[in-house]
Scaffold this motif. Structure first.
Motif, PDB file in Angstrom:
ATOM      1  N   ASP A 106       1.784  33.042 -18.051  1.00  0.00           N
ATOM      2  CA  ASP A 106       1.110  31.882 -17.482  1.00  0.00           C
ATOM      3  C   ASP A 106       0.483  31.007 -18.572  1.00  0.00           C
ATOM      4  O   ASP A 106       0.510  29.784 -18.506  1.00  0.00           O
ATOM      5  CB  ASP A 106       0.040  32.329 -16.478  1.00  0.00           C
ATOM      6  CG  ASP A 106       0.639  32.605 -15.101  1.00  0.00           C
ATOM      7  OD1 ASP A 106       1.883  32.687 -15.010  1.00  0.00           O
ATOM      8  OD2 ASP A 106      -0.113  32.743 -14.122  1.00  0.00           O
ATOM      9  N   LEU A 107      -0.075  31.675 -19.572  1.00  0.00           N
ATOM     10  CA  LEU A 107      -0.671  30.930 -20.677  1.00  0.00           C
ATOM     11  C   LEU A 107       0.371  30.118 -21.426  1.00  0.00           C
ATOM     12  O   LEU A 107       0.155  28.952 -21.768  1.00  0.00           O
ATOM     13  CB  LEU A 107      -1.325  31.901 -21.654  1.00  0.00           C
ATOM     14  CG  LEU A 107      -2.812  32.092 -21.503  1.00  0.00           C
ATOM     15  CD1 LEU A 107      -3.278  33.244 -22.373  1.00  0.00           C
ATOM     16  CD2 LEU A 107      -3.549  30.818 -21.910  1.00  0.00           C
TER      17      LEU A 107
ATOM     18  N   THR B 298       3.275  29.064 -20.302  1.00  0.00           N
ATOM     19  CA  THR B 298       3.729  27.967 -19.434  1.00  0.00           C
ATOM     20  C   THR B 298       2.741  26.813 -19.461  1.00  0.00           C
ATOM     21  O   THR B 298       3.103  25.648 -19.628  1.00  0.00           O
ATOM     22  CB  THR B 298       3.868  28.473 -17.982  1.00  0.00           C
ATOM     23  OG1 THR B 298       4.794  29.564 -17.971  1.00  0.00           O
ATOM     24  CG2 THR B 298       4.389  27.372 -17.072  1.00  0.00           C
ATOM     25  N   LEU B 299       1.469  27.175 -19.337  1.00  0.00           N
ATOM     26  CA  LEU B 299       0.424  26.160 -19.293  1.00  0.00           C
ATOM     27  C   LEU B 299       0.361  25.359 -20.595  1.00  0.00           C
ATOM     28  O   LEU B 299       0.311  24.128 -20.591  1.00  0.00           O
ATOM     29  CB  LEU B 299      -0.913  26.863 -19.042  1.00  0.00           C
ATOM     30  CG  LEU B 299      -2.033  26.124 -18.346  1.00  0.00           C
ATOM     31  CD1 LEU B 299      -1.538  25.307 -17.187  1.00  0.00           C
ATOM     32  CD2 LEU B 299      -3.070  27.138 -17.871  1.00  0.00           C
ATOM     33  N   LEU B 300       0.375  26.047 -21.707  1.00  0.00           N
ATOM     34  CA  LEU B 300       0.231  25.351 -22.988  1.00  0.00           C
ATOM     35  C   LEU B 300       1.489  24.592 -23.376  1.00  0.00           C
ATOM     36  O   LEU B 300       1.427  23.512 -23.942  1.00  0.00           O
ATOM     37  CB  LEU B 300      -0.152  26.356 -24.082  1.00  0.00           C
ATOM     38  CG  LEU B 300      -1.588  26.854 -23.961  1.00  0.00           C
ATOM     39  CD1 LEU B 300      -1.833  28.065 -24.847  1.00  0.00           C
ATOM     40  CD2 LEU B 300      -2.565  25.748 -24.342  1.00  0.00           C
ATOM     41  N   ILE B 301       2.626  25.147 -23.058  1.00  0.00           N
ATOM     42  CA  ILE B 301       3.874  24.505 -23.492  1.00  0.00           C
ATOM     43  C   ILE B 301       4.321  23.427 -22.515  1.00  0.00           C
ATOM     44  O   ILE B 301       4.811  22.374 -22.913  1.00  0.00           O
ATOM     45  CB  ILE B 301       4.958  25.580 -23.727  1.00  0.00           C
ATOM     46  CG1 ILE B 301       4.531  26.438 -24.930  1.00  0.00           C
ATOM     47  CG2 ILE B 301       6.328  24.944 -23.989  1.00  0.00           C
ATOM     48  CD1 ILE B 301       5.328  27.682 -25.165  1.00  0.00           C
ATOM     49  N   ASN B 302       4.099  23.634 -21.213  1.00  0.00           N
ATOM     50  CA  ASN B 302       4.571  22.652 -20.233  1.00  0.00           C
ATOM     51  C   ASN B 302       3.478  22.008 -19.372  1.00  0.00           C
ATOM     52  O   ASN B 302       3.766  21.109 -18.579  1.00  0.00           O
ATOM     53  CB  ASN B 302       5.622  23.290 -19.326  1.00  0.00           C
ATOM     54  CG  ASN B 302       6.852  23.709 -20.110  1.00  0.00           C
ATOM     55  OD1 ASN B 302       7.426  22.915 -20.845  1.00  0.00           O
ATOM     56  ND2 ASN B 302       7.235  24.972 -20.006  1.00  0.00           N
ATOM     57  N   GLY B 303       2.240  22.491 -19.477  1.00  0.00           N
ATOM     58  CA  GLY B 303       1.126  21.812 -18.814  1.00  0.00           C
ATOM     59  C   GLY B 303       0.929  22.170 -17.345  1.00  0.00           C
ATOM     60  O   GLY B 303       1.700  22.915 -16.746  1.00  0.00           O
ATOM     61  N   PHE B 304      -0.124  21.613 -16.798  1.00  0.00           N
ATOM     62  CA  PHE B 304      -0.485  21.871 -15.410  1.00  0.00           C
ATOM     63  C   PHE B 304       0.529  21.296 -14.421  1.00  0.00           C
ATOM     64  O   PHE B 304       0.841  21.910 -13.403  1.00  0.00           O
ATOM     65  CB  PHE B 304      -1.836  21.191 -15.103  1.00  0.00           C
ATOM     66  CG  PHE B 304      -3.031  22.083 -15.248  1.00  0.00           C
ATOM     67  CD1 PHE B 304      -3.560  22.746 -14.149  1.00  0.00           C
ATOM     68  CD2 PHE B 304      -3.632  22.269 -16.489  1.00  0.00           C
ATOM     69  CE1 PHE B 304      -4.669  23.552 -14.278  1.00  0.00           C
ATOM     70  CE2 PHE B 304      -4.746  23.087 -16.620  1.00  0.00           C
ATOM     71  CZ  PHE B 304      -5.265  23.725 -15.515  1.00  0.00           C
ATOM     72  N   GLN B 305       1.011  20.099 -14.727  1.00  0.00           N
ATOM     73  CA  GLN B 305       1.750  19.346 -13.720  1.00  0.00           C
ATOM     74  C   GLN B 305       3.114  19.954 -13.423  1.00  0.00           C
ATOM     75  O   GLN B 305       3.810  20.412 -14.310  1.00  0.00           O
ATOM     76  CB  GLN B 305       1.935  17.902 -14.195  1.00  0.00           C
ATOM     77  CG  GLN B 305       2.261  16.940 -13.067  1.00  0.00           C
ATOM     78  CD  GLN B 305       1.965  15.499 -13.481  1.00  0.00           C
ATOM     79  OE1 GLN B 305       2.225  15.109 -14.618  1.00  0.00           O
ATOM     80  NE2 GLN B 305       1.406  14.723 -12.571  1.00  0.00           N
ATOM     81  N   LYS B 306       3.453  19.910 -12.141  1.00  0.00           N
ATOM     82  CA  LYS B 306       4.723  20.493 -11.696  1.00  0.00           C
ATOM     83  C   LYS B 306       5.867  19.570 -12.057  1.00  0.00           C
ATOM     84  O   LYS B 306       5.737  18.356 -11.967  1.00  0.00           O
ATOM     85  CB  LYS B 306       4.683  20.713 -10.175  1.00  0.00           C
ATOM     86  CG  LYS B 306       5.744  21.694  -9.689  1.00  0.00           C
ATOM     87  CD  LYS B 306       5.446  22.111  -8.260  1.00  0.00           C
ATOM     88  CE  LYS B 306       6.426  23.191  -7.800  1.00  0.00           C
ATOM     89  NZ  LYS B 306       6.066  23.664  -6.452  1.00  0.00           N
TER      90      LYS B 306
ATOM     91  N   LEU C 103      -2.936  19.017 -21.693  1.00  0.00           N
ATOM     92  CA  LEU C 103      -3.236  19.925 -20.596  1.00  0.00           C
ATOM     93  C   LEU C 103      -2.338  19.670 -19.392  1.00  0.00           C
ATOM     94  O   LEU C 103      -1.933  20.603 -18.700  1.00  0.00           O
ATOM     95  CB  LEU C 103      -4.704  19.803 -20.201  1.00  0.00           C
ATOM     96  CG  LEU C 103      -5.649  20.431 -21.235  1.00  0.00           C
ATOM     97  CD1 LEU C 103      -7.092  20.009 -20.993  1.00  0.00           C
ATOM     98  CD2 LEU C 103      -5.532  21.953 -21.188  1.00  0.00           C
ATOM     99  N   ILE C 104      -2.012  18.422 -19.150  1.00  0.00           N
ATOM    100  CA  ILE C 104      -1.234  18.113 -17.951  1.00  0.00           C
ATOM    101  C   ILE C 104       0.264  18.272 -18.188  1.00  0.00           C
ATOM    102  O   ILE C 104       0.989  18.763 -17.327  1.00  0.00           O
ATOM    103  CB  ILE C 104      -1.607  16.704 -17.433  1.00  0.00           C
ATOM    104  CG1 ILE C 104      -3.059  16.746 -16.948  1.00  0.00           C
ATOM    105  CG2 ILE C 104      -0.676  16.260 -16.311  1.00  0.00           C
ATOM    106  CD1 ILE C 104      -3.673  15.420 -16.631  1.00  0.00           C
TER     107      ILE C 104
ATOM    108  N   GLY D 171       1.612  19.547 -21.494  1.00  0.00           N
ATOM    109  CA  GLY D 171       1.946  20.585 -22.459  1.00  0.00           C
ATOM    110  C   GLY D 171       2.419  20.101 -23.817  1.00  0.00           C
ATOM    111  O   GLY D 171       2.584  18.916 -24.055  1.00  0.00           O
TER     112      GLY D 171
END
Lengths: 190, 190
Positions: free
Chosen positions: A179-180, A182-190, B184-185, B187
């Motif tokens: 999850d970390l 994914t978050l850092l490499i691709n961000g929050f947004q879907k 953050l959004i 990545g």
DNA sequence: CCTACCGATCGGTAGG
DNA sequence: CCTACCGATCGGTAGG
């Protein structure tokens, strides 16, 4: 069972208390009680309160430095190197949460000369990660962001784990890492 | 020029020293010297060393709470609420870097009852951000990540700024906010 | 706001 | 590893 010297035991217990209350707010008498001896007896195993903090901080610092060396020596993509770095941080924090926490929070209390040394080592570490980020930007793998912003966002986003992660959490180290990343490499947004 | 009471001056100077050395390692004599009076004289303006820490921690905590209330009251998308949250954190850190830093690092040194109160307030704040994240996931705006991982990664990735940002940096607050939001959004990856 | 001072606690040592 | 203890410093008070 692993053999552990009294000194190692003292340092381990100290790390746990320092993490909880901070180095300055922890007394040698309190540490002694936890270890199961009188305060004066601690000094048969360690030279000073200072020395305990030094051992913790530099042990952690050296581990981080050896990690980045390992990563630099591979010929992976920069994205993969970033993944490796995140994974190594997570694993180190899970393996030794107290020591990592103390190094990150209490290094300010090192003696002046040791504090300068610590800052030098840490800056060297940051520089090498900055270079990884720059290489990733140059290769077109990473977005063209301000390198300092990317560097410190990366490093600090890995720091809550030491305070939060406990074996009882309903998330495995693997899912945490995933999850970390994914978050850092691709961000929050879907 | 704004009028500032002696008490406010003392708290402001205290925040600067606490940030640099930590609460426990700072003596009232040192603070007195910075303020320009004898240690005993400080007590004409403040009740105790404890009280200074309390004022700093709860002032910051209350500001964060009022921010999240503002954000909740808008009817923006969750992505936009996340942007607003990042922006408010950045601006608060830039406006009062010492106080924010002390609240984040030295709250452990609050008295037991105040410490419990502080933890309760902080948990409430975290809960509300967790709800924002959950709403974003439910709406299909955010990736389906573990909420705690997303929450703490977000909050801690905003914490290095208080240690790093100085007016002299070669990056404007606006660019800092933009790069942070992008990271953050969306990545690291291009 | 200062001088004078208090009891408590600190890190650490001597000597066994 | 303990008893006994040291000088220094701590947060804080009394009294003016």
């Amino acid at each position: 069972m692993p053999k552990q010297s009294k000194k190692e035991l003292i340092i381990q217990e100290a790390a746990a208390i320092f993490k909880h209350k901070g180095y300055s707010a922890t007394s040698m008498r309190e540490l002694a009680e936890k270890v199961g001896m009188e305060a004066a007896s601690l000094y048969n195993h360690i030279r000073s309160k200072d020395e305990i903090l030094e051992e913790i901080c530099f042990k952690v610092a050296n581990q981080y430095v050896s990690h980045i060396s390992m990563i630099e020596d591979t010929d992976e993509t920069n994205v993969q190197k970033l993944r490796d770095l995140i994974q190594l941080h997570v694993r180190m924090i899970i393996a030794e949460p107290d020591e990592v926490s103390v190094a990150n929070n209490d290094w300010k209390n090192l003696s002046d000369t040791k504090k300068e040394l610590y800052k030098t080592i840490r800056k060297g570490y940051e520089k090498r990660i900055a270079n990884l980020i720059k290489a990733g930007i140059a290769a077109g793998e990473f977005k063209d962001l301000n390198v300092s912003v990317a560097l410190f966002t990366l490093l600090s986003s890995l720091r809550w784990i030491e305070l939060w992660y406990k074996p009882g959490r309903d998330i495995s180290p693997e899912q945490l890492e995933n999850d970390l990343m994914t978050l850092l490499i691709n961000g929050f947004q879907k």
